[in-house]
Scaffold this motif. Structure first.
Motif: not given
Length: 256
Positions: A2, A4, A44, A89, A131-132, A163, A165-166, A244
């Motif tokens: 993950k 960010a 991200p 986020h 993916y996010t 976001g 995370w990616r 995710i």
């Protein structure tokens, strides 16, 4: 893994998730871990050498199309968004004064990993970096037609949180079977799975790359299932996708 992108100590940093904390990758601070509350979360996404293309899908879940009294489209119903609409986020989305209906749309966002042109569906996953989670807010007051969305409906500053995370594509081997949920002030208002898409991720990459080149860092927002509700000022909206993360947004008035 993950990934960010955050602001901390007067600079922007890349980071990865490590035991529930953010581990910085910046050489001067490499290995330092921060809590989620110590940073400002940014989209991200790594900077790109060219303008980022953001493509979004309308009516790409059959249940959402039925919710709006439409038949699912025969081919992808897509529109473009400006990168200026993206926020991170825990950021704030502005609800314009006088708006009667502004709702979230929890969406799986696909991050393109390498140049894609005339990609075959069977090869499409090879062109995905990760993916996010995206929240593609829509202002229904300005909607002219679901097949011709007015720019003011979705392409507004602060109206596309993304976001936190990616997630690397390799860590999500089956992106077409992920649970999506949205809560507003802690109340569950939307749930579905990516299996409900009319056009899945490989189909979308094949479709878009058949007539345009997709570049690393470009985004495809894949639509939302049924269950969208109006979000007044003060609402805390959390869009979560299995595997995710949970993307939080607070609605504020124009004066804020």
């Amino acid at each position: 893994m993950k990934h960010a992108r955050i602001a901390w100590a007067g600079a922007v940093h890349d980071a990865v998730e490590s035991d529930g904390r953010l581990e910085l990758l910046t050489p001067a601070f490499r290995g330092r871990r921060l809590s989620a509350d110590e940073v400002v979360w940014l989209p991200p996404l790594a900077p790109t050498p060219r303008a980022r293309t953001v493509l979004a899908l309308g009516l790409n879940y059959a249940d959402h199309a039925r919710e709006l009294a439409f038949r699912p489209p025969a081919e992808p119903l897509a529109f473009a968004k400006g990168a200026a609409s993206l926020i991170g986020h825990r950021a704030f989305t502005v609800r314009p004064d006088g708006v009667q209906n502004m709702h979230y749309e929890c969406e799986l966002a696909v991050v393109i990993g390498r140049e894609a042109r005339k990609v075959r569906k069977g090869d499409a996953h090879d062109f995905v970096a990760g993916y996010t989670v995206a929240n593609d807010f829509a202002i229904r007051d300005h909607l002219e037609n679901w097949y011709r969305p007015n720019l003011r409906v979705k392409n507004r500053d602060t109206c596309t949180p993304i976001g936190p995370w990616r997630v690397d594509a390799a860590d999500l081997p089956d992106p077409m079977n992920l649970r999506l949920t949205t809560t507003v002030d802690g109340r569950l208002t939307q749930h579905g799975t990516t299996a409900g898409m009319v056009f899945d991720v490989p189909t979308l990459i094949e479709y878009f790359s058949s007539f345009m080149t997709l570049h690393p860092g470009d985004l495809i927002l894949t639509g939302t299932p049924e269950g969208v509700v109006d979000c007044p000022v003060g609402s805390v909206v959390v869009c979560e996708i299995e595997g995710i993360g949970a993307l939080q947004t607070t609605m504020v008035g124009a004066a804020a």
